[in-house]
Design an enzyme around this catalytic site. Sequence first.
Site, PDB file in Angstrom:
ATOM      1  CD  GLU A  69     -10.909  -2.246  -3.005  1.00 24.06           C
ATOM      2  OE1 GLU A  69     -10.245  -1.899  -1.886  1.00 24.06           O
ATOM      3  OE2 GLU A  69     -11.192  -3.185  -3.205  1.00 24.06           O
ATOM      4  NE  ARG A  80     -13.355  -4.805  -3.142  1.00 17.61           N
ATOM      5  CZ  ARG A  80     -14.311  -4.484  -2.436  1.00 17.61           C
ATOM      6  NH1 ARG A  80     -15.486  -4.600  -2.382  1.00 17.61           N
ATOM      7  NH2 ARG A  80     -13.813  -3.454  -1.457  1.00 17.61           N
ATOM      8  CG  ASP A 134      -2.295  -4.603   3.915  1.00 17.61           C
ATOM      9  OD1 ASP A 134      -2.187  -3.961   2.712  1.00 17.61           O
ATOM     10  OD2 ASP A 134      -3.739  -4.698   4.260  1.00 17.61           O
ATOM     11  CD  GLU A 136      -8.151  -8.195   6.838  1.00 18.59           C
ATOM     12  OE1 GLU A 136      -8.545  -7.694   5.479  1.00 18.59           O
ATOM     13  OE2 GLU A 136      -9.208  -8.136   7.724  1.00 18.59           O
TER      14      GLU A 136
END
Length: 644
Positions: free
Chosen positions: A263, A267, A396, A530
């Site tokens: 994260e 980010r 993913d 998404e």
Amino acid sequence: MVLRKLPGVSASGMGLRLSQKFVFLLFLSGLVTLCFGALFFLPDTVRLKRIFLSKNENPAVTVGSDSVLSKKVPGDPEHQRAALKVGEGSNVKPKVSRKPSVTHGARTVERSVGSRAQDERSPARAHEPAAGDERVTSAAHSGEHGRAYSYEAFKKCLLKPALGKNQGTPSDSETLQRREKVKEMMKFAWDNYKRYAWGQNELRPLTRNGHIGNMFGGLRGASIVDSLDTLYIMGLMEEYEEAKEWVQNNLDLISNGEASLFEVNIRYVGGLLSAYYLTGAEIFKQKVVELGEKLLPAFNTPTGIPRGVINLGSGTSWSWGWASAGSSILAEFGTLHLEFIHLSQLSGNPLFTEKVMNIRKLLNKIEKPHGLYPNFLSPVSGNWVQHHVSIGGLGDSFYEYLIKSFLMSDKTDQEAKKMYYSAMEAIETNLVQKSPGGLTYVAEWRGGILDHKMGHLACFSGGMIGIGADDGPAGHKQHYLDLAAQITHTCHESYSRSATKLGPEAFRFDAGAEATATRMSDRYYILRPEVIESYMYMWRLTHDPKYRQWGWEAVEALEKQCRVEAGFSGIRDVYASTVSHDNMQQSFFLSETLKYLYLLFSDDDLLPLDDWVFNTEAHPLPVIRKRCLQEHSNPQDDEQTNLE
């Protein structure tokens, strides 16, 4: 006599008589010296060494396997990845996935590591030797590893202006009106964040307060950093300047908190990198290199595969408590490549690149079951821990970063290309399915048994397959474009079949269900991007007007179902006629969902895809044209950039 009790010491041999007190002190001092020295021969006694060694000498240590990075829900591998990218909302539990995870009821969301995950980590530390136990020094800033980065050379190597000829303004009035609506939504979300949660990580719009959480290791302002490029791209310059000023004066990287490596990277590192490349402001470069250095100790494991959680102050790292057998997560350690390559570019320090290339080296070496990449890998042994495969939560963005690494390298990274298309072949052979109703979906694979479900997180794959269509095996371009369109259509169906016209966290294709959630715990929507991401890519690749229409339907649903008086909120059940809000405005809503919508309604020359690659948080990173950069770099450019 005391001397006679000491083996090998003779009183008569001393030649003179010593007082008992002196002999006792002599014995005691020798004993203390021996004990202190022995501390340094104990196996990896890091805590003891910290007493005697300076901070710079203290090697980073990894913590035991029992910790939590919630990309998935503890005990439920499907949900653990979702937690990874969720901004830790009120009721959010960890799931593993590209986005934070939120819990709605008993289940957790796959979008980010949730706070719950970290609370579950085991206090035990791992004591195995680390591969490449290194810390980076300020040499990266001083250019000791190579020549200073030339921002002027970078701008000359772009094929087109980043913001296009006219900021991507569309020519037809309807599309322009829709784009302006998205811009208004961004300003509304930002203004309420500023009013009620400024400096905290995310806004709770129902209670009108801020949320910090424990996913970012004590870092603050996640919504600010995530929004920098969105504000700039939309021309919200007053708001951008506010955000920049906050980063300069208030983004404190001195922290002892425990953070999700994944994260923080997507980010904060991604957000600061894109802000620097778009604006040239040196403060973003300084901050991102400093932060990147703090992430390196996570790689200090026997294999060099980083653990999922890191203390940004001490460098100690450990695995998520819910991760099977202390494993690292494919979608986490596989979603570092783009940012770390750029960290090496900016700092001149090759260590960032070496770390991610070592990951790729190990993955190429180990056997893949049926050519597939399982989601759990031991950072100690380098072996797969479970044979669970998914292009949704837990897996993913690993696949996304393979094709994007190839594209970002100006199509020179042949290893990434080979890995991506080999993985796609295995996914098509083993996971891609067609429902009785004709919907194409990508199932999950558990030790050879298919689970006929698809998560919202997996809906990014339509766009991923689309952008990879040009460079696949000869004659496969149209096949990949068709597959991308079919998957995007299926994800649109998951929206259109709900009462709110927003899609659930996961939907199934069994027991008579098609593209609908059959479990109460899968019915929530947390402002995820998404599906809209795939609309944007498919519009750019085909210019089929249906993608813009589908995007506008999503805008209308967001306005109707998720907009509240003080911001935007996720909802707990997309099938309920009366919505219940989760009281969380995720930072990725500002970074991804609204940005992709804005780009969908803009001309293609706004962040053109032949110059820019988006990280998994939708932060645009430029294609690296090494030869061009070398040709245009010169000391005068470097001096001018440094002065700025």
